[in-house]
Design an enzyme around this catalytic site. Structure first.
Site, PDB file in Angstrom:
ATOM      1  N   ALA A 181       0.826  -1.217   0.000  1.00 23.49           N
ATOM      2  CA  ALA A 181       0.000   0.000   0.000  1.00 23.49           C
ATOM      3  C   ALA A 181       0.858   1.266   0.000  1.00 23.49           C
ATOM      4  CB  ALA A 181      -0.961   0.003   1.194  1.00 23.49           C
ATOM      5  N   ARG A 182       2.002   1.158  -0.632  1.00 19.87           N
ATOM      6  CA  ARG A 182       2.955   2.284  -0.729  1.00 19.87           C
ATOM      7  C   ARG A 182       3.458   2.765   0.633  1.00 19.87           C
ATOM      8  NH1 ARG A 182       3.112   3.089  -6.028  1.00 19.87           N
ATOM      9  NH2 ARG A 182       1.197   2.836  -7.217  1.00 19.87           N
ATOM     10  N   LEU A 183       3.352   1.880   1.634  1.00 20.12           N
ATOM     11  CA  LEU A 183       3.929   2.216   2.952  1.00 20.12           C
ATOM     12  C   LEU A 183       5.365   1.689   2.972  1.00 20.12           C
ATOM     13  CD1 LEU A 183       0.820   1.514   5.196  1.00 20.12           C
ATOM     14  CD2 LEU A 183       1.730   3.705   4.403  1.00 20.12           C
TER      15      LEU A 183
END
Ligand SMILES: Cc1cc2nc3c(=O)[nH]c(=O)nc-3n(C[C@H](O)[C@H](O)[C@H](O)COP(=O)(O)O)c2cc1C
Length: 204
Positions: A181-183
């Site tokens: 999640a683009r974390l």
């Protein structure tokens, strides 16, 4: 919902970014289809206009990185004038990148000689024949120069004085690993006044 798990699996940062670089680089050599040592090298001209190109990382020391090029090329003119460089390496197979910002100096003649001697004869002749970054009228002009230097150096090919290494000594190295999640995980090492590395996590 994402698990929030760190892509690197723990929260402990290595003390030495070069140890971490070596670890990631070894993994990349196993997984990249070619040129795991390709790095996008940025320089700026006197007006501050940046330019970027790929070069190959050829040596990693305890606190520096080395690549080789033509000293009269566009990049060299800019690097020699500013004494500053930045580069990024992106390993698609690992979904990781490493960014470096630092000062740049010419490698020693001994180091450049030693590396030049490992190159193929064709690459050695090419280093003599190519006036890198200058305008070339025709492809044949270049091939004529290749033939000329091939005749001039029938045996050993000496290193051209206009060709050699640059040493990038980082003041900053940032490691980035892809996360759900683009974390992503990002952490940046900076050299403090005492010359010691200090790391901190950055928001993705
Ligand atoms: C995969 C790859 C590796 C390259 N390796 C080098 C290199 O190690 N040294 C170099 O001078 N140019 C290398 N080049 C060519 C440069 O990208 C660039 O075209 C050249 O150095 C001239 O750049 P300049 O005009 O900005 O000085 C490489 C290009 C690619 C695509």
């Amino acid at each position: 919902m994402t698990t929030g798990k760190s892509p690197l699996g723990n929260d402990r940062l290595e003390d030495d970014p070069f140890a971490l670089f070596a670890d990631w680089f070894e993994q990349a050599k196993q997984t990249e289809i070619n040129d795991p040592n390709a790095m996008a090298l940025a320089s700026v001209d006197e007006s501050g206009m940046p330019s970027v190109r790929i070069v190959l990382l050829k040596d990693v020391g305890a606190d520096h990185f080395v690549f080789f090029t033509n000293y009269t090329s566009r990049k060299s003119a800019e690097l020699l004038a500013t004494k500053k460089a930045a580069f990024v390496i992106h390993w698609k197979s690992l979904r990781r990148q490493i960014r470096v910002v630092g000062s740049v100096t010419k490698a020693s003649a001994e180091e450049s000689d030693a590396y030049f001697a490992t190159r193929s004869r064709a690459s050695q002749i090419g280093a003599w024949a190519s006036d890198q970054s200058s305008e070339l009228a025709t492809r044949q002009t270049l091939m004529d120069k290749v033939a000329e230097f091939d005749t001039a150096y029938p045996d050993e090919v000496p290193r051209p004085p206009h060709w050699g290494g640059f040493v990038v000594s980082p003041q900053e190295i940032e490691f980035w690993a892809d996360g759900d999640a683009r974390l992503h995980d990002r952490f940046r090492y900076e050299r403090n006044q005492a010359g010691l590395w200090q790391a901190q996590r950055l928001s993705p």
